[in-house]
Write a protein that holds these residues in place. Structure first.
Motif, mmCIF file in Angstrom:
data_model
loop_
_atom_site.group_PDB
_atom_site.id
_atom_site.type_symbol
_atom_site.label_atom_id
_atom_site.label_comp_id
_atom_site.label_asym_id
_atom_site.label_seq_id
_atom_site.Cartn_x
_atom_site.Cartn_y
_atom_site.Cartn_z
ATOM 1 N N LYS A 10 72.761 10.221 -2.711
ATOM 2 C CA LYS A 10 72.339 9.593 -1.451
ATOM 3 C C LYS A 10 73.433 8.691 -0.878
ATOM 4 O O LYS A 10 73.701 8.730 0.317
ATOM 5 C CB LYS A 10 71.118 8.699 -1.715
ATOM 6 N N THR A 14 69.339 -0.249 1.441
ATOM 7 C CA THR A 14 68.612 -1.391 0.875
ATOM 8 C C THR A 14 69.202 -1.777 -0.482
ATOM 9 O O THR A 14 69.236 -2.958 -0.833
ATOM 10 C CB THR A 14 67.103 -1.097 0.748
ATOM 11 N N ARG A 50 72.000 -5.805 -3.519
ATOM 12 C CA ARG A 50 73.113 -6.192 -4.415
ATOM 13 C C ARG A 50 73.901 -7.357 -3.807
ATOM 14 O O ARG A 50 74.417 -8.201 -4.532
ATOM 15 C CB ARG A 50 74.016 -4.978 -4.722
ATOM 16 N N ARG A 71 62.860 -1.939 -11.585
ATOM 17 C CA ARG A 71 61.611 -1.973 -10.800
ATOM 18 C C ARG A 71 61.919 -2.199 -9.325
ATOM 19 O O ARG A 71 62.985 -2.717 -8.985
ATOM 20 C CB ARG A 71 60.717 -3.113 -11.301
ATOM 21 N N VAL A 85 61.696 -4.077 -5.792
ATOM 22 C CA VAL A 85 61.386 -5.431 -5.309
ATOM 23 C C VAL A 85 60.168 -5.317 -4.385
ATOM 24 O O VAL A 85 59.753 -4.219 -4.026
ATOM 25 C CB VAL A 85 62.590 -6.087 -4.587
ATOM 26 N N GLY A 100 67.478 4.455 1.061
ATOM 27 C CA GLY A 100 66.796 3.625 0.052
ATOM 28 C C GLY A 100 65.469 3.069 0.527
ATOM 29 O O GLY A 100 64.762 2.428 -0.243
ATOM 30 N N ARG A 160 60.532 3.548 0.135
ATOM 31 C CA ARG A 160 60.563 3.903 -1.281
ATOM 32 C C ARG A 160 59.163 4.210 -1.812
ATOM 33 O O ARG A 160 58.990 4.596 -2.944
ATOM 34 C CB ARG A 160 61.118 2.702 -2.018
ATOM 35 N N GLN A 179 55.665 1.200 2.177
ATOM 36 C CA GLN A 179 56.851 0.941 3.009
ATOM 37 C C GLN A 179 56.935 1.945 4.159
ATOM 38 O O GLN A 179 57.356 1.596 5.267
ATOM 39 C CB GLN A 179 58.122 1.007 2.162
ATOM 40 N N ARG A 217 77.492 -0.111 -12.639
ATOM 41 C CA ARG A 217 76.360 -0.799 -12.000
ATOM 42 C C ARG A 217 75.440 -1.352 -13.072
ATOM 43 O O ARG A 217 75.162 -0.675 -14.061
ATOM 44 C CB ARG A 217 75.596 0.195 -11.107
ATOM 45 N N ARG A 275 63.909 3.912 -13.495
ATOM 46 C CA ARG A 275 64.094 4.230 -12.069
ATOM 47 C C ARG A 275 63.640 5.649 -11.756
ATOM 48 O O ARG A 275 63.070 5.923 -10.711
ATOM 49 C CB ARG A 275 65.561 4.019 -11.667
#
Ligand code: ADP
Length: 196
Positions: free
Chosen positions: A13, A31, A36, A57, A59, A85, A88, A92, A133, A144
């Protein structure tokens, strides 16, 4: 017109988003990148964000939608943007529908990148070595993936029902995948407008 790119962790992505925004001349709203950046501040909210990202998880929906709404108010978004992003989960997606409705915006294309799970896992293992990361550890990656299956994958049906979903096989070279994406959105790219 707004374009949404959907895909599980490791589907490319981020890479495809960068190519698309360059080609289309629209801003990239990621996002993951926004969070980050936000986690680096010395606030309770930043610590909460870091904790969620590092454990794999999501947010909270209200935090994400506040950040997205603020970002979409930027004048550079008037001619459209690429959302990477978000949404999700279906909450949303509904919140975004509502935001677009209030603003008179049109959700143009939703592109879903399809990659077999075994391929995703090997890509993420590679990425962990290169990018470092904090959320690419084996435990976080599997959390995830699980969250993608449970919360994000249902969006494929949501957008199919809305008639906006285009599924693109995201295996092969990044260039091949990019060409498939352009073909899926009809290449009508350069003239995208939020308001139609
Ligand atoms: P990936 O798609 O590889 O999981 P992202 O960079 O899109 O990576 O997201 C990284 C992390 O940021 C997610 O695991 C989650 O904790 C958080 N995040 C990103 N976007 C959202 C969102 N829309 N809602 C909630 N959490 C999000």
């Amino acid at each position: 017109m707004v374009i949404v790119l959907l895909g599980p962790p490791g589907s490319g992505k981020g890479t495809q988003s960068l190519r698309l925004v360059k080609h289309l001349g629209i801003p990239h709203i990621s996002t993951g990148e926004m969070l980050r950046a936000a986690r680096k501040q010395n606030t309770a909210e930043a610590r909460d964000i870091a904790e969620h990202i590092d454990s794999g998880r999501l947010v909270s929906d209200s935090l994400i939608m506040r950040l997205v709404e603020e970002r979409l108010a930027g004048t550079d978004c008037e001619k459209g943007c690429l959302l990477d992003g978000v949404p999700r989960n279906t909450t949303q997606a509904r919140m975004l529908d509502d935001l677009f409705h209030r603003r008179g915006w049109v959700l143009g294309h939703v592109v879903a990148l399809d990659v077999p799970r075994t391929e995703l896992v090997s890509r993420l293992v590679e990425r962990a070595k290169v990018q470092g990361r904090t959320d690419d550890t084996p435990e976080t990656v599997s959390r995830r993936m699980e969250i993608y299956e449970q919360e994000t994958a249902p969006l494929l049906k949501y957008f199919t029902d809305q008639g906006t979903l285009k599924r693109v096989p995201a295996v092969g070279s990044p260039e091949e995948v990019f060409r498939r994406i352009l073909a899926a959105i009809g290449g009508q790219a350069a003239s995208c407008r939020c308001r139609e």
